[in-house]
Scaffold this active site. Sequence first.
Site, PDB file in Angstrom:
ATOM      1  N   SER A   1     -17.633  -3.871  -7.077  1.00  0.00           N
ATOM      2  CA  SER A   1     -18.485  -5.017  -6.049  1.00  0.00           C
ATOM      3  C   SER A   1     -18.642  -6.027  -6.645  1.00  0.00           C
ATOM      4  CB  SER A   1     -19.399  -4.305  -4.268  1.00  0.00           C
ATOM      5  OG  SER A   1     -19.066  -4.963  -3.990  1.00  0.00           O
TER       6      SER A   1
ATOM      7  N   ASP B   1     -12.043   0.748   2.999  1.00  0.00           N
ATOM      8  CA  ASP B   1     -13.399  -0.178   2.333  1.00  0.00           C
ATOM      9  C   ASP B   1     -13.094  -1.410   2.919  1.00  0.00           C
ATOM     10  OD1 ASP B   1     -14.566  -1.601   0.825  1.00  0.00           O
ATOM     11  OD2 ASP B   1     -14.538  -0.717  -0.895  1.00  0.00           O
TER      12      ASP B   1
ATOM     13  N   HIS C   1     -16.694   1.452   0.732  1.00  0.00           N
ATOM     14  CA  HIS C   1     -17.368   0.442  -0.008  1.00  0.00           C
ATOM     15  C   HIS C   1     -18.227   1.856  -0.959  1.00  0.00           C
ATOM     16  CE1 HIS C   1     -17.621  -3.550  -1.626  1.00  0.00           C
ATOM     17  NE2 HIS C   1     -18.824  -3.065  -1.789  1.00  0.00           N
TER      18      HIS C   1
END
Length: 402
Positions: free
Chosen positions: A175, A346, A379
């Site tokens: 991320s 995601d 995620h």
Amino acid sequence: MGGLLVIVLCVLVLVIGGSLGLDGAARRSLEEIGICATSVITRGYKCQEIHVTTKDGYILNMQRIPEGRVPSPSGGGKKIRQPVLLQHGVLVDGMTWLLNPPEQNLPMILADQGFDVWIVNTRGTRFSRRHVSLDPVQPAFWNWSWDELMAYDLPAVFDYVYTHTGQKINYVGHSLGTLIALASFSEGSQVDKLKSAALLSPIAHLSYMNTALVVLAAKYFVGEITTAFFGLAEFNPKGKPVSDFLKILCTNPGVDCFDLLSELTGKNCCLNASTVDLFLKNEPQSTSTKNLVHLSQMIRDRVIAKYNYGRPDYNLMHYGNFFPPVYNISNIPHDLPLFISYGGKDALSDVRDVQELLDSFKYHDGDKLSVQYIKDYAHADFIMGIDAKDVVYNQVVALFKR
């Protein structure tokens, strides 16, 4: 945005009620003892606590796992182990890599596969709240965004690992850890010390992020209301101002605060309830309000650029231009071995945004770019998924061994 899944979980704690976290004494004890003693050595691994000072004075904490539980035979000489550097996302720290059992978490899998593993804890998180002259109670301590993580934190840890191992580094980012890497590599920084990079659930373009709660929060953060509402330089998810802010967001139409995890990260397929509970006992972590403003600017402006100071004269003072410079991802060296893994569910790293990122690599050497699409992953699955070893990590290990 990496640890924005933390906002979801901390909202569960702070807004909906109950506290699943550690009490104050236990949290202080953990901070005094460190990650090595609590989460690595107890599982049979060697571990070292290390501190690195950035050029702007922040003292960062790292953990080094130099070998696996069963060291390989020396074969008449000391085995040279490739270094791997792991960088977490925003609002979490290095502990998030270690929440699953050794057979399922990436640092220990890498150590058992013969790598020299280094885990970073970003400035402002619980183990990296020191500075050579500033204190976290001072607003100046929090005067940074991910620009500074790219310009100061990443070079500091890269230089330290490279100096102490004498080898080029394999990098893993999740991320926000992917964003600072992409920005750095695009400017030619660290590439002389870099062997390869694995980018999990990459954050770069944020044009299609469409979760109502994130988009709404971003609108607040890029307005003057941010300073007026918080009056704080530190964004502390466990503090009352942030709790009150999130309660307000949850009253807006279209925001579903009864399914917050899916609302913000997408529907994660493969999380273990006990791992999520452990996550809640350790996270979330503080970041700077300025950092979240910067990320919100990316959502609003649909461009990967340096922090926008909001006034042309301020930008001119910082950058010599009325507008912040743009990071050109296509400048990343075409022969750099890259592995990019993203998920179909995601909500933070939307498929369309990742496809725009991949377009920046259209001239990348074909044998140097590997892309993995996982239809059911969201995620948090990339760092806490119970099947991430088989689905993702084995490919990361294969890349680094090549």
